[in-house]
Design an enzyme around this catalytic site. Sequence first.
Site, PDB file in Angstrom:
ATOM      1  N   GLY A  13       0.812  -1.220   0.000  1.00 24.12           N
ATOM      2  CA  GLY A  13       0.000   0.000   0.000  1.00 24.12           C
ATOM      3  C   GLY A  13       0.841   1.263   0.000  1.00 24.12           C
ATOM      4  NE  ARG A  16      -4.545   7.001  -3.975  1.00 25.96           N
ATOM      5  CZ  ARG A  16      -4.802   5.855  -4.584  1.00 25.96           C
ATOM      6  NH1 ARG A  16      -4.558   4.708  -3.980  1.00 25.96           N
ATOM      7  NH2 ARG A  16      -5.322   5.853  -5.794  1.00 25.96           N
ATOM      8  CB  VAL A  64      -2.207  -7.120   0.075  1.00 25.69           C
ATOM      9  CG1 VAL A  64      -1.039  -6.185  -0.199  1.00 25.69           C
ATOM     10  CG2 VAL A  64      -3.371  -6.364   0.712  1.00 25.69           C
ATOM     11  CG  ASN A  90       0.936   1.207   4.954  1.00 27.89           C
ATOM     12  OD1 ASN A  90       0.690   1.933   5.913  1.00 27.89           O
ATOM     13  ND2 ASN A  90       0.623   1.551   3.702  1.00 27.89           N
ATOM     14  CB  SER A 153      -5.707   1.618  13.802  1.00 29.09           C
ATOM     15  OG  SER A 153      -6.662   2.574  14.187  1.00 29.09           O
ATOM     16  CE1 TYR A 166      -8.303   0.046   9.678  1.00 27.24           C
ATOM     17  CE2 TYR A 166      -8.884   1.376  11.588  1.00 27.24           C
ATOM     18  CZ  TYR A 166      -8.020   1.078  10.551  1.00 27.24           C
ATOM     19  OH  TYR A 166      -6.876   1.815  10.388  1.00 27.24           O
ATOM     20  CB  ALA A 168     -12.235  -7.422  14.832  1.00 28.54           C
ATOM     21  CE  LYS A 170      -5.056  -1.282  10.468  1.00 21.59           C
ATOM     22  NZ  LYS A 170      -3.923  -1.624   9.579  1.00 21.59           N
TER      23      LYS A 170
HETATM   24  N1  LIG Z   1      -4.611   7.679   8.393  1.00 23.27           N
HETATM   25  C1  LIG Z   1      -4.842   7.332   9.647  1.00 23.27           C
HETATM   26  O1  LIG Z   1      -5.237   8.153  10.476  1.00 23.27           O
HETATM   27  C2  LIG Z   1      -4.608   5.915  10.096  1.00 23.27           C
HETATM   28  C3  LIG Z   1      -4.818   5.630  11.444  1.00 23.27           C
HETATM   29  C4  LIG Z   1      -4.588   4.338  11.891  1.00 23.27           C
HETATM   30  C5  LIG Z   1      -4.150   3.361  11.022  1.00 23.27           C
HETATM   31  N2  LIG Z   1      -3.962   3.666   9.710  1.00 23.27           N
HETATM   32  C6  LIG Z   1      -3.507   2.592   8.825  1.00 23.27           C
HETATM   33  O2  LIG Z   1      -2.401   3.025   8.078  1.00 23.27           O
HETATM   34  C7  LIG Z   1      -2.354   2.298   6.843  1.00 23.27           C
HETATM   35  C8  LIG Z   1      -2.207   3.270   5.679  1.00 23.27           C
HETATM   36  O3  LIG Z   1      -3.368   4.073   5.571  1.00 23.27           O
HETATM   37  P1  LIG Z   1      -3.368   5.568   4.977  1.00 23.27           P
HETATM   38  O4  LIG Z   1      -3.991   6.438   5.978  1.00 23.27           O
HETATM   39  O5  LIG Z   1      -2.039   5.909   4.446  1.00 23.27           O
HETATM   40  O6  LIG Z   1      -4.439   5.395   3.797  1.00 23.27           O
HETATM   41  P2  LIG Z   1      -4.357   5.772   2.220  1.00 23.27           P
HETATM   42  O7  LIG Z   1      -5.691   5.472   1.674  1.00 23.27           O
HETATM   43  O8  LIG Z   1      -3.801   7.147   2.058  1.00 23.27           O
HETATM   44  O9  LIG Z   1      -3.272   4.745   1.665  1.00 23.27           O
HETATM   45  C9  LIG Z   1      -3.480   3.351   1.715  1.00 23.27           C
HETATM   46  C10 LIG Z   1      -2.989   2.741   0.416  1.00 23.27           C
HETATM   47  O10 LIG Z   1      -3.233   1.313   0.503  1.00 23.27           O
HETATM   48  C11 LIG Z   1      -3.709   0.898  -0.770  1.00 23.27           C
HETATM   49  N3  LIG Z   1      -4.508  -0.316  -0.650  1.00 23.27           N
HETATM   50  C12 LIG Z   1      -5.745  -0.463  -0.146  1.00 23.27           C
HETATM   51  N4  LIG Z   1      -6.172  -1.712  -0.277  1.00 23.27           N
HETATM   52  C13 LIG Z   1      -5.172  -2.400  -0.880  1.00 23.27           C
HETATM   53  C14 LIG Z   1      -5.001  -3.734  -1.316  1.00 23.27           C
HETATM   54  N5  LIG Z   1      -5.988  -4.629  -1.175  1.00 23.27           N
HETATM   55  N6  LIG Z   1      -3.839  -4.093  -1.905  1.00 23.27           N
HETATM   56  C15 LIG Z   1      -2.842  -3.191  -2.081  1.00 23.27           C
HETATM   57  N7  LIG Z   1      -2.957  -1.904  -1.716  1.00 23.27           N
HETATM   58  C16 LIG Z   1      -4.105  -1.519  -1.127  1.00 23.27           C
HETATM   59  C17 LIG Z   1      -4.541   2.063  -1.281  1.00 23.27           C
HETATM   60  O11 LIG Z   1      -4.700   2.005  -2.698  1.00 23.27           O
HETATM   61  C18 LIG Z   1      -3.726   3.254  -0.820  1.00 23.27           C
HETATM   62  O12 LIG Z   1      -2.830   3.706  -1.801  1.00 23.27           O
HETATM   63  C19 LIG Z   1      -3.624   1.450   6.795  1.00 23.27           C
HETATM   64  O13 LIG Z   1      -3.343   0.135   7.249  1.00 23.27           O
HETATM   65  C20 LIG Z   1      -4.526   2.157   7.790  1.00 23.27           C
HETATM   66  O14 LIG Z   1      -5.507   1.297   8.328  1.00 23.27           O
HETATM   67  C21 LIG Z   1      -4.181   4.929   9.213  1.00 23.27           C
END
Ligand SMILES: NC(=O)c1ccc[n+]([C@@H]2O[C@H](COP(=O)([O-])OP(=O)(O)OC[C@H]3O[C@@H](n4cnc5c(N)ncnc54)[C@H](O)[C@@H]3O)[C@@H](O)[C@H]2O)c1
Length: 276
Positions: A13, A16, A64, A90, A153, A166, A168, A170
């Site tokens: 991931g 982005r 993934v 990620n 998270s 989510y 569960a 995480k």
């Molecule tokens: N942003 C927050 O506040 C926050 C908080 C807690 C946890 N997280 C976790 O951090 C991680 C990254 O999230 P983010 O905020 O950067 O989100 P984001 O949407 O900016 O980036 C996530 C990326 O993962 C890719 N993705 C999604 N499903 C996918 C798959 N099946 N296969 C391959 N790629 C896939 C998306 O295309 C995207 O580019 C995630 O696991 C999210 O749950 C984020």
Amino acid sequence: MGNLDNKVAIVSGSGRGIGREIALKLAAEGARVVVNDLDAEPAKETVAAIEAAGGAAVACPGSVTDPDFGELFVAKAVDTYGGLDIIVNNAGYTWDSVIQKMTDEQWDAILDVHLKAPFRILRAAQPVIAGSVKQAKASGQPVPCRKVVNISSLAGTGGNAGQANYSAAKAGVTGLTKALAKEWGRYNVTVNTVAFGLIKTRLTEAPADSGGTIDVAGKQIQVGVNPNLLTAMEQMIPLGRSGTPAEAAGAVYLFCTPESDYVSAQTLVCGGGFNL
Ligand SMILES: NC(=O)c1ccc[n+]([C@@H]2O[C@H](COP(=O)([O-])OP(=O)(O)OC[C@H]3O[C@@H](n4cnc5c(N)ncnc54)[C@H](O)[C@@H]3O)[C@@H](O)[C@H]2O)c1
């Protein structure tokens, strides 16, 4: 000289948001990075940004959640760069509902992307890691410290209303981390979790700013947080603001450095002082 020279990393991931910044940071420290994303274009863009900064990266687009993706991802690292030292799980998204409205499809999709996919990637990496360790020992070389960082998270550490699936998944990530830390200590692999609080990305921007929906297997899934809720959440954070993706990547990097070689099975909360 970077802190991660000669290391090979895979980051799911990383087209982005936080994953992109993790890939950029690891590459800036000298690691060669396999960049994955569901969407091929952003993955290519991350590779281009790494190359423009003088680093090395290759794209491995795909979901993934595909059953054979773990093997594909690991093989890309081994075939392109000859090894595998750092694994960052990620990739993911949210698909929220209160429990009475949550479908089986919603539950399964979120468990698949956040928990089953990391499990499969780590399972696919085991023969490569075990083989490298065996080879190093047979030739009298030191076994290098390898690193796994799984992303969780505050929803996983403390639970969040509207996110039973989510939360569960995480929470499961921390269990996976702890089990693997015990299994892989003998390979000199540290396995840790980083649990993020509120980080400004597409997942948490106001829907209008984030584009509102993401496309997962042709299905439009709404992401983004109501702006009033975002403001209220920020007021509860001791540092007074949400984190940036680069700051989130910094927390992951801590577990990838040689300075953390004796830290394993831990959960680091990266939330500006806020915890649930
Ligand atoms: N942003 C927050 O506040 C926050 C908080 C807690 C946890 N997280 C976790 O951090 C991680 C990254 O999230 P983010 O905020 O950067 O989100 P984001 O949407 O900016 O980036 C996530 C990326 O993962 C890719 N993705 C999604 N499903 C996918 C798959 N099946 N296969 C391959 N790629 C896939 C998306 O295309 C995207 O580019 C995630 O696991 C999210 O749950 C984020």
